[in-house]
Design a protein around this motif. Structure first.
Motif, mmCIF file in Angstrom:
data_model
loop_
_atom_site.group_PDB
_atom_site.id
_atom_site.type_symbol
_atom_site.label_atom_id
_atom_site.label_comp_id
_atom_site.label_asym_id
_atom_site.label_seq_id
_atom_site.Cartn_x
_atom_site.Cartn_y
_atom_site.Cartn_z
ATOM 1 N N ARG A 188 -3.665 96.228 19.067
ATOM 2 C CA ARG A 188 -2.807 95.353 20.186
ATOM 3 C C ARG A 188 -2.918 93.925 19.903
ATOM 4 N NH1 ARG A 188 -5.276 99.400 23.681
ATOM 5 N NH2 ARG A 188 -3.323 100.513 24.720
ATOM 6 N N ILE A 189 -1.846 93.132 20.033
ATOM 7 C CA ILE A 189 -1.806 91.698 19.551
ATOM 8 C C ILE A 189 -1.432 90.886 20.832
ATOM 9 C CG2 ILE A 189 -0.344 90.173 18.186
ATOM 10 C CD1 ILE A 189 -0.101 92.474 16.246
ATOM 11 N N SER A 190 -1.664 89.875 21.159
ATOM 12 C CA SER A 190 -1.263 88.694 21.987
ATOM 13 C C SER A 190 -0.324 87.888 21.178
ATOM 14 C CB SER A 190 -2.258 88.124 22.810
ATOM 15 O OG SER A 190 -3.214 88.938 23.501
ATOM 16 N N PHE A 191 0.773 87.545 21.899
ATOM 17 C CA PHE A 191 1.914 86.781 21.325
ATOM 18 C C PHE A 191 1.821 85.451 22.274
ATOM 19 C CE2 PHE A 191 3.200 90.938 19.262
ATOM 20 C CZ PHE A 191 3.409 90.555 18.170
ATOM 21 N N LEU A 192 1.610 84.233 21.812
ATOM 22 C CA LEU A 192 1.686 83.129 22.386
ATOM 23 C C LEU A 192 3.183 82.234 22.113
ATOM 24 C CD1 LEU A 192 0.018 81.456 24.287
ATOM 25 C CD2 LEU A 192 -0.971 80.100 22.356
ATOM 26 N N ASP A 193 3.831 82.216 23.186
ATOM 27 C CA ASP A 193 5.245 81.714 22.944
ATOM 28 C C ASP A 193 5.392 80.426 23.097
ATOM 29 O OD1 ASP A 193 8.171 81.372 22.833
ATOM 30 O OD2 ASP A 193 8.441 82.430 24.511
ATOM 31 N N ALA A 194 5.478 79.433 21.930
ATOM 32 C CA ALA A 194 5.423 78.025 22.317
ATOM 33 C C ALA A 194 6.813 77.394 22.467
ATOM 34 C CB ALA A 194 4.778 77.373 21.080
ATOM 35 N N PRO A 195 6.813 76.392 23.399
ATOM 36 C CA PRO A 195 8.289 75.830 23.625
ATOM 37 C C PRO A 195 8.635 75.140 22.404
ATOM 38 C CG PRO A 195 6.650 74.811 24.754
ATOM 39 C CD PRO A 195 5.966 76.043 24.183
ATOM 40 N N GLY A 196 9.890 75.088 22.062
ATOM 41 C CA GLY A 196 10.454 74.588 20.968
ATOM 42 C C GLY A 196 10.949 73.128 21.274
ATOM 43 N N HIS A 197 11.372 72.601 22.492
ATOM 44 C CA HIS A 197 12.014 71.365 22.802
ATOM 45 C C HIS A 197 11.129 70.073 22.157
ATOM 46 C CE1 HIS A 197 14.390 68.238 24.784
ATOM 47 N NE2 HIS A 197 15.353 69.197 24.660
ATOM 48 N N LEU A 221 8.366 68.673 24.400
ATOM 49 C CA LEU A 221 7.460 69.606 24.877
ATOM 50 C C LEU A 221 6.277 70.026 23.563
ATOM 51 C CD1 LEU A 221 9.326 72.122 27.003
ATOM 52 C CD2 LEU A 221 8.033 70.277 27.777
ATOM 53 N N MET A 222 6.323 69.003 22.690
ATOM 54 C CA MET A 222 5.636 69.126 21.398
ATOM 55 C C MET A 222 3.973 69.241 21.964
ATOM 56 S SD MET A 222 5.611 69.678 18.260
ATOM 57 C CE MET A 222 4.446 69.821 17.017
ATOM 58 N N ALA A 223 3.621 68.400 22.834
ATOM 59 C CA ALA A 223 2.393 68.253 23.428
ATOM 60 C C ALA A 223 1.715 69.772 23.942
ATOM 61 C CB ALA A 223 2.114 67.342 24.320
ATOM 62 N N VAL A 224 2.587 70.512 24.612
ATOM 63 C CA VAL A 224 2.343 71.771 24.910
ATOM 64 C C VAL A 224 2.077 72.676 23.853
ATOM 65 C CG1 VAL A 224 3.193 73.672 26.501
ATOM 66 C CG2 VAL A 224 3.768 71.424 27.241
ATOM 67 N N GLU A 238 -3.696 50.028 20.065
ATOM 68 C CA GLU A 238 -2.545 50.872 20.485
ATOM 69 C C GLU A 238 -2.899 52.016 21.026
ATOM 70 O OE1 GLU A 238 0.551 53.262 17.393
ATOM 71 O OE2 GLU A 238 -1.294 52.524 16.535
ATOM 72 N N GLN A 239 -2.031 52.656 21.943
ATOM 73 C CA GLN A 239 -2.049 53.876 22.695
ATOM 74 C C GLN A 239 -1.530 54.938 21.886
ATOM 75 O OE1 GLN A 239 0.034 54.685 26.489
ATOM 76 N NE2 GLN A 239 -1.864 53.988 27.332
ATOM 77 N N LEU A 240 -2.354 56.017 21.859
ATOM 78 C CA LEU A 240 -2.091 57.373 21.163
ATOM 79 C C LEU A 240 -2.095 58.547 22.225
ATOM 80 C CD1 LEU A 240 -4.112 56.911 17.908
ATOM 81 C CD2 LEU A 240 -1.712 56.446 18.124
ATOM 82 N N TYR A 241 -1.664 59.540 21.656
ATOM 83 C CA TYR A 241 -1.505 60.871 22.453
ATOM 84 C C TYR A 241 -2.410 61.900 21.392
ATOM 85 C CZ TYR A 241 0.084 64.345 25.823
ATOM 86 O OH TYR A 241 0.161 65.312 26.724
ATOM 87 N N LEU A 242 -3.475 62.322 21.946
ATOM 88 C CA LEU A 242 -4.385 63.269 20.963
ATOM 89 C C LEU A 242 -4.469 64.652 21.593
ATOM 90 C CD1 LEU A 242 -7.264 60.925 20.564
ATOM 91 C CD2 LEU A 242 -5.468 60.937 19.423
ATOM 92 N N THR A 243 -4.503 65.512 20.745
ATOM 93 C CA THR A 243 -4.568 67.022 21.365
ATOM 94 C C THR A 243 -5.700 67.560 20.438
ATOM 95 O OG1 THR A 243 -2.126 67.435 21.448
ATOM 96 C CG2 THR A 243 -3.411 69.414 21.146
ATOM 97 N N ILE A 244 -6.888 68.018 21.242
ATOM 98 C CA ILE A 244 -7.997 68.436 20.724
ATOM 99 C C ILE A 244 -8.371 69.694 21.337
ATOM 100 C CG2 ILE A 244 -10.453 68.068 20.287
ATOM 101 C CD1 ILE A 244 -9.966 65.025 20.837
ATOM 102 N N GLY A 245 -8.270 70.831 20.613
ATOM 103 C CA GLY A 245 -8.443 72.127 21.279
ATOM 104 C C GLY A 245 -7.030 72.461 22.129
ATOM 105 N N SER A 246 -7.259 72.713 23.354
ATOM 106 C CA SER A 246 -6.181 72.847 24.127
ATOM 107 C C SER A 246 -6.256 71.663 25.238
ATOM 108 C CB SER A 246 -6.616 74.093 25.297
ATOM 109 O OG SER A 246 -7.744 73.849 25.933
ATOM 110 N N VAL A 280 -7.988 67.225 15.410
ATOM 111 C CA VAL A 280 -7.125 66.284 16.305
ATOM 112 C C VAL A 280 -5.853 66.348 15.806
ATOM 113 C CG1 VAL A 280 -7.073 64.289 17.649
ATOM 114 C CG2 VAL A 280 -9.410 64.946 16.879
ATOM 115 N N ALA A 281 -4.699 66.490 16.534
ATOM 116 C CA ALA A 281 -3.369 66.072 16.403
ATOM 117 C C ALA A 281 -3.164 64.783 17.125
ATOM 118 C CB ALA A 281 -2.528 67.283 16.846
ATOM 119 N N ILE A 282 -2.519 63.963 16.312
ATOM 120 C CA ILE A 282 -2.301 62.528 16.639
ATOM 121 C C ILE A 282 -0.995 62.190 16.730
ATOM 122 C CG2 ILE A 282 -2.583 60.174 16.050
ATOM 123 C CD1 ILE A 282 -4.965 60.816 14.186
ATOM 124 N N SER A 283 -0.507 61.778 17.971
ATOM 125 C CA SER A 283 0.711 61.435 18.183
ATOM 126 C C SER A 283 1.099 59.895 18.767
ATOM 127 C CB SER A 283 1.404 62.257 19.562
ATOM 128 O OG SER A 283 1.605 63.788 18.900
#
Length: 415
Positions: free
Chosen positions: A87-96, A99-102, A356-364, A395-398
């Protein structure tokens, strides 16, 4: 390693540019339409991280790749009982692009990814490029290219698009990835895609002897309006274990927890939360224990008002006292791209600036940070809220460019 087939063994992300058919592909693989939220139905696009569990069955005696099917039905030899492989879990990510942060908050959960590229548009599109960069940043190496919508274009266009894809992935983390042409809408070549998934995204060894750690990507109040008080059940956390085992009855801690106050400067302060695991569920399957490898729903004894409307997204779950520290500032070793990837026009990525202000994604977790100091490729960043994070996290940096947060680079947490 032997896995209990009652739970999914891997989580596979489905990523790519908006309207390239990601949600339709997940439905072809699982039979589930992942756009469930009323806002998604109204706008006819994926806004949140969608999820669905599917299965891979094998019909012995059938040719390759016809032997693979997402259902326990053998089309090449009616009457033959297929064998469930996993069995496999599929995670459907938004493409707009908005919504890159999501999308980024879901990458940390992925064991592999299907990069969906529509044959009826030139390749690459902006978010095709951006999503592939995100996979590389977080370290998702098992990638399959799904060339979708081959049913709506000519054979010549399919071949031209195939060449465009090959040129696009040259020199990237996906350079050696297979390219599988499909029609998700008409379920053409689903067997070939399942064969590729079995070969290129295998079940990996898990660190089951370590303390459990789970990223939270969704949280819910599952009680319907009007539920009698004596029938109300606790809040639900949705996410994936990255190590260890969770069992029904375990006491768990959630960090950084819930917001308890805001300082005069506007900074949000949090307190960890303790609760109990009341149930574990993978799709429609209830289990007594959960291991890494799929998307799990954890029923808790929390007041459901604490988990409604994804209020717990970005938290980490584990055993009390065994979670990473909660920090309100971090030091990262970073690297920036040459150009911003999510735009059609080419814009150079300028160096980071103090203040400078940044938007960071770390884990979820997605968090705003302000650059406090810079020394060569090391930056000290003050966060607008506390997060639970450990040394070595990616870390993803935006940066805000043209009114939107755009992915500009990546880093590794040093402290």
């Amino acid at each position: 390693m032997s896995f209990d087939l009652k739970q999914p063994e891997v989580t596979i992300g489905v990523v790519g540019h908006v309207d390239h058919g990601k949600t339709t592909l997940v439905q072809a693989l699982t039979g589930i339409w992942t756009m469930r939220h009323s806002m998604e139905v109204r706008e006819s696009r994926t806004i949140f991280l969608g999820y669905a569990d599917g299965e891979v069955w094998e019909c012995h005696g059938c040719d390759y790749p016809d032997r693979y099917t997402p259902e326990p039905v053998c089309e090449c030899k009616p009457g033959v009982k297929p064998r469930l492989l996993r069995r496999i879990s599929f995670l459907d990510a938004p493409g707009h692009e908005t919504l890159m942060a999501v999308m980024l908050s879901g990458v940390a959960l992925m064991d592999g990814a299907l990069l969906v590229i529509a044959a009826n548009e030139p390749c690459p599109q902006p978010q095709t490029r951006e999503h592939l960069a995100a996979l590389e940043i977080i370290g998702v190496k098992r990638i399959i290219i799904v060339q979708n919508k081959i049913d709506v274009v000519s054979r010549e266009r399919v071949l031209k698009n195939y060449d465009e894809i090959q040129r696009f992935i040259r020199g990237t983390i996906a350079e050696d990835a297979p390219i599988i042409p499909v029609s998700a809408l008409k379920r053409v070549n689903v067997d070939a895609l399942l064969a590729a998934i079995q070969k290129y995204i295998p079940t990996t060894e898990r660190e089951l002897d370590k303390p459990p750690l789970m990223y939270v990507i969704r949280s819910f109040d599952v009680n319907k309006p009007g539920t009698p008080p004596d029938k109300i059940v606790g809040g639900v956390l949705g996410g994936a274990l990255i190590q260890g085992i969770l069992r029904v009855g375990d006491e768990i801690e959630i960090r950084p927890g819930i917001e308890v106050r805001r300082t005069s400067s506007g900074k949000r302060e949090y307190e960890p939360v303790l609760t109990r695991v009341e149930g574990l569920r993978f799709g429609d399957i209830n289990v007594d224990k959960a291991m890494p490898g799929g998307l799990v729903a954890v029923a808790t004894s929390l007041d459901p008002s604490m988990t409604k409307a994804n209020a717990m997204v970005g938290n980490i779950v584990g055993k009390p006292g065994q979670l990473p520290p909660v920090l309100d500032s971090i030091t990262i070793h970073y690297s920036l791209f040459d150009k911003i990837l999510g735009l059609k026009e080419e814009i150079k990525v300028e160096p980071l600036r103090r203040g400078e202000q940044l938007y960071l994604t770390i884990g979820s977790s997605n968090v705003i940070g302000v650059v406090d100091s810079i020394k060569k490729d090391v930056a000290d960043i003050k966060l607008d809220r506390s997060i639970s994070v450990w040394k070595g996290s990616r870390v993803a940096i935006s940066r805000r460019v043209m009114g939107r947060w755009r992915l500009i680079g990546w880093g590794i947490v040093e402290v």
